[in-house]
Design an enzyme around this catalytic site. Structure first.
Site, PDB file in Angstrom:
ATOM      1  N   CYS A  99     -32.369 -38.113  -4.071  1.00 25.25           N
ATOM      2  CA  CYS A  99     -31.701 -37.352  -3.281  1.00 25.25           C
ATOM      3  C   CYS A  99     -32.874 -36.244  -2.807  1.00 25.25           C
ATOM      4  CB  CYS A  99     -30.604 -36.218  -3.972  1.00 25.25           C
ATOM      5  SG  CYS A  99     -31.114 -35.735  -5.719  1.00 25.25           S
ATOM      6  N   HIS A 170     -29.282 -31.695  -7.888  1.00 23.66           N
ATOM      7  CA  HIS A 170     -29.147 -32.454  -6.798  1.00 23.66           C
ATOM      8  C   HIS A 170     -29.514 -31.818  -5.372  1.00 23.66           C
ATOM      9  CE1 HIS A 170     -27.191 -35.720  -4.119  1.00 23.66           C
ATOM     10  NE2 HIS A 170     -26.721 -34.944  -3.664  1.00 23.66           N
TER      11      HIS A 170
END
Length: 210
Positions: A99, A170
């Site tokens: 990510c 994330h």
């Protein structure tokens, strides 16, 4: 807890550290010119601290801790129909812990009209090669790109903390395309910023919690 932000592929990378020095070296090595853009930290959201951020800002990379609430929001989004406009550069994530790199690709990919990439560099070739692809095709292209996998691995092990693939955070990217602010991710929330500005065109990082 391992990040759930992966689909189709069983491939996993080590996560990038939210560290502007690491990200600068990573992006510059891939073809972002040093005098065009740079990563900076954001130390808080108070007005005085935000004044320290170089301006104008072109994109924000935001890192957040995964929580039951964020997972609930993510599942709701998965059930929503999402359309991407042709002028927005967006790709899916199919590699575990990728990510951070995908966030950077979203940031740079949506400001290519504002900055110059080194001709023939990885980023120059990557964006030209994937320009006509859809988000899943771009994800597959990245997943099979050995040059990016090696570069990501080097950057992931260059941080101040020991790299581990067991993470509960994330990255997402906020970008401005044609005057419209967008967030580009499989998720909604996050907590570490990257601001890109236009004088030396910079990128800035900021960390926090939700």
């Amino acid at each position: 807890m391992a990040s759930p932000y992966r689909t189709q592929s069983a491939k996993r990378w080590l996560p990038l550290e939210a560290n502007p020095d690491v990200m600068n070296q990573f992006l510059w090595g891939l073809g972002l010119q040093e005098d065009e853009a740079e990563c900076y930290d954001v130390y808080g959201l108070d007005g005085e601290l935000l004044e320290m951020v170089p301006k104008p800002v072109l994109a924000v990379l935001f890192l957040y801790p995964l929580t039951p609430k964020s997972e609930e929001e993510r599942m709701m989004q998965l059930n929503e129909k999402q359309e991407t406009k042709d002028n927005v550069y967006f790709m899916k994530q199919t590699v575990g812990n990728a990510c951070g790199t995908i966030g950077l690709l979203h940031a740079v990919g949506n400001i290519t009209s504002e900055i110059k990439l080194v001709d023939g560099s990885f980023l120059d070739r990557f964006f030209k090669s994937t320009a006509s692809m859809d988000p899943l095709e771009r994800a597959a292209f990245l997943e099979n790109d050995n040059e990016m996998e090696v570069a990501h691995s080097v950057a992931a092990t260059a941080g101040d903390t020991e790299a581990s693939d067991d993470v509960d955070t994330h990255f997402i990217c906020y970008a401005c395309v044609d005057g419209i602010h967008l967030f580009l991710s499989l998720s909604l929330f996050s907590c570490s910023f990257l601001f890109f500005h236009l004088e030396k065109r910079s990128i800035v990082t900021c960390r926090g919690t939700i």
